[in-house]
Design a protein around this motif. Structure first.
Motif, PDB file in Angstrom:
ATOM      1  N   THR A  34       0.890  -1.072   0.178  1.00 29.74           N
ATOM      2  CA  THR A  34      -0.022   0.081  -0.043  1.00 29.74           C
ATOM      3  C   THR A  34       0.712   1.146  -0.117  1.00 29.74           C
ATOM      4  N   GLY A  35       0.245   2.282  -0.317  1.00 28.15           N
ATOM      5  CA  GLY A  35       1.024   3.735  -0.176  1.00 28.15           C
ATOM      6  C   GLY A  35       1.215   4.085   1.198  1.00 28.15           C
ATOM      7  N   PRO A  36       2.133   4.914   1.218  1.00 26.95           N
ATOM      8  CA  PRO A  36       2.311   5.589   2.563  1.00 26.95           C
ATOM      9  C   PRO A  36       1.201   6.274   3.365  1.00 26.95           C
ATOM     10  N   TRP A  37      -0.013   6.685   2.793  1.00 27.50           N
ATOM     11  CA  TRP A  37      -1.188   6.931   3.357  1.00 27.50           C
ATOM     12  C   TRP A  37      -2.156   6.338   3.168  1.00 27.50           C
ATOM     13  N   ASP A  38      -2.189   5.154   2.434  1.00 28.46           N
ATOM     14  CA  ASP A  38      -3.372   4.419   2.011  1.00 28.46           C
ATOM     15  C   ASP A  38      -3.207   3.154   3.183  1.00 28.46           C
ATOM     16  N   SER A  39      -4.603   2.402   3.442  1.00 28.90           N
ATOM     17  CA  SER A  39      -4.509   1.276   4.218  1.00 28.90           C
ATOM     18  C   SER A  39      -5.910   0.861   3.546  1.00 28.90           C
ATOM     19  N   THR A  40      -5.803  -0.691   3.571  1.00 35.97           N
ATOM     20  CA  THR A  40      -6.711  -1.572   3.198  1.00 35.97           C
ATOM     21  C   THR A  40      -7.275  -2.238   4.457  1.00 35.97           C
ATOM     22  N   HIS A  41      -8.655  -2.541   4.319  1.00 38.40           N
ATOM     23  CA  HIS A  41      -9.292  -3.540   5.501  1.00 38.40           C
ATOM     24  C   HIS A  41      -9.534  -4.691   4.849  1.00 38.40           C
ATOM     25  N   THR A  42      -9.115  -5.949   5.259  1.00 40.65           N
ATOM     26  CA  THR A  42      -9.503  -7.128   4.836  1.00 40.65           C
ATOM     27  C   THR A  42     -10.301  -8.035   6.123  1.00 40.65           C
ATOM     28  N   VAL A  43     -11.357  -8.980   5.510  1.00 41.52           N
ATOM     29  CA  VAL A  43     -12.021  -9.928   6.637  1.00 41.52           C
ATOM     30  C   VAL A  43     -11.153 -11.155   6.655  1.00 41.52           C
ATOM     31  N   LYS A  44     -10.836 -11.573   7.855  1.00 42.62           N
ATOM     32  CA  LYS A  44     -10.396 -12.873   8.128  1.00 42.62           C
ATOM     33  C   LYS A  44     -11.332 -13.643   8.941  1.00 42.62           C
ATOM     34  N   SER A  45     -11.297 -14.935   8.575  1.00 42.38           N
ATOM     35  CA  SER A  45     -12.094 -15.806   9.413  1.00 42.38           C
ATOM     36  C   SER A  45     -11.525 -16.666  10.283  1.00 42.38           C
ATOM     37  N   HIS A  46     -11.914 -16.938  11.421  1.00 47.80           N
ATOM     38  CA  HIS A  46     -10.973 -17.804  12.290  1.00 47.80           C
ATOM     39  C   HIS A  46     -11.906 -18.740  12.777  1.00 47.80           C
ATOM     40  N   MET A  47     -11.499 -20.118  12.746  1.00 44.82           N
ATOM     41  CA  MET A  47     -12.729 -21.142  13.378  1.00 44.82           C
ATOM     42  C   MET A  47     -11.878 -21.547  14.394  1.00 44.82           C
ATOM     43  N   GLY A  48     -12.883 -21.819  15.448  1.00 46.95           N
ATOM     44  CA  GLY A  48     -12.565 -22.686  16.545  1.00 46.95           C
ATOM     45  C   GLY A  48     -13.489 -23.320  17.559  1.00 46.95           C
ATOM     46  N   ILE A  49     -13.273 -24.127  18.662  1.00 43.09           N
ATOM     47  CA  ILE A  49     -14.186 -24.603  19.630  1.00 43.09           C
ATOM     48  C   ILE A  49     -14.207 -24.078  20.891  1.00 43.09           C
ATOM     49  N   ILE A  50     -15.513 -23.769  21.431  1.00 47.91           N
ATOM     50  CA  ILE A  50     -15.781 -23.278  22.401  1.00 47.91           C
ATOM     51  C   ILE A  50     -15.293 -23.975  23.653  1.00 47.91           C
ATOM     52  N   THR A  51     -14.538 -23.544  24.686  1.00 52.97           N
ATOM     53  CA  THR A  51     -14.094 -24.300  25.828  1.00 52.97           C
ATOM     54  C   THR A  51     -15.056 -23.681  26.994  1.00 52.97           C
ATOM     55  N   LYS A  52     -15.294 -22.555  27.057  1.00 47.45           N
ATOM     56  CA  LYS A  52     -16.141 -21.934  28.179  1.00 47.45           C
ATOM     57  C   LYS A  52     -17.042 -20.985  27.771  1.00 47.45           C
ATOM     58  N   VAL A  53     -18.176 -20.931  28.539  1.00 45.60           N
ATOM     59  CA  VAL A  53     -19.164 -19.843  28.049  1.00 45.60           C
ATOM     60  C   VAL A  53     -19.400 -19.123  29.712  1.00 45.60           C
ATOM     61  N   TYR A  54     -19.384 -17.849  29.754  1.00 45.32           N
ATOM     62  CA  TYR A  54     -19.565 -17.272  30.868  1.00 45.32           C
ATOM     63  C   TYR A  54     -19.616 -15.796  31.148  1.00 45.32           C
ATOM     64  N   GLN A  55     -20.134 -15.093  32.075  1.00 51.80           N
ATOM     65  CA  GLN A  55     -20.489 -13.911  31.986  1.00 51.80           C
ATOM     66  C   GLN A  55     -19.211 -13.144  32.368  1.00 51.80           C
ATOM     67  N   SER A  56     -18.690 -12.345  32.024  1.00 51.75           N
ATOM     68  CA  SER A  56     -17.356 -11.407  32.224  1.00 51.75           C
ATOM     69  C   SER A  56     -17.881 -10.384  33.456  1.00 51.75           C
ATOM     70  N   ALA A  57     -16.581  -9.868  33.640  1.00 52.25           N
ATOM     71  CA  ALA A  57     -16.825  -8.901  35.080  1.00 52.25           C
ATOM     72  C   ALA A  57     -17.780  -7.525  34.545  1.00 52.25           C
ATOM     73  N   THR A  58     -17.821  -7.515  33.082  1.00 53.67           N
ATOM     74  CA  THR A  58     -18.334  -6.045  32.604  1.00 53.67           C
ATOM     75  C   THR A  58     -19.954  -6.762  32.277  1.00 53.67           C
ATOM     76  N   ARG A  59     -20.444  -7.987  32.800  1.00 59.01           N
ATOM     77  CA  ARG A  59     -21.787  -8.367  32.745  1.00 59.01           C
ATOM     78  C   ARG A  59     -21.802  -8.626  31.031  1.00 59.01           C
ATOM     79  N   CYS A  60     -20.811  -8.784  30.175  1.00 58.32           N
ATOM     80  CA  CYS A  60     -21.040  -9.324  28.864  1.00 58.32           C
ATOM     81  C   CYS A  60     -20.895 -10.730  28.803  1.00 58.32           C
ATOM     82  N   TRP A  61     -21.813 -11.423  28.143  1.00 59.70           N
ATOM     83  CA  TRP A  61     -21.511 -12.969  27.768  1.00 59.70           C
ATOM     84  C   TRP A  61     -20.630 -13.219  26.997  1.00 59.70           C
TER      85      TRP A  61
END
Length: 91
Positions: A34-61
């Protein structure tokens, strides 16, 4: 007035062992592609397996996810903790 925690409606949809996908934006700042003032955004996908589901300290699941292959990022050790609203259930 009480507010519902983020992900309240999603918490019953996700369980330990579920296969999930995480799509997120990555900023490409490589000066050779890219140029010195240019930036591009790309979407990347990550696959995984859930090991734990919980409510964090900020009350967000939240889920702890073991990504396949491991996602190495600037977040360091926190890269496996993702809010449920950012995940897509595949199984």
């Amino acid at each position: 007035m009480k507010h519902k925690p983020h992900g309240q409606g999603l918490r019953k949809d996700y369980a330990v062992g579920d296969l999930v996908q995480w799509n997120r934006w990555h900023l490409n700042t490589d000066p050779f592609t890219t140029g010195p003032w240019d930036s591009t955004h790309t979407v990347k996908s990550h696959m995984g397996i859930i090991t734990k589901v919980y409510q964090s300290a900020t009350r967000c699941w939240t889920a702890e996810v073991k990504f396949i292959p491991s996602v190495l990022d600037h977040w360091g050790d926190q890269s496996n903790i993702v809010p449920l609203g950012c995940l897509i259930k595949l199984s």
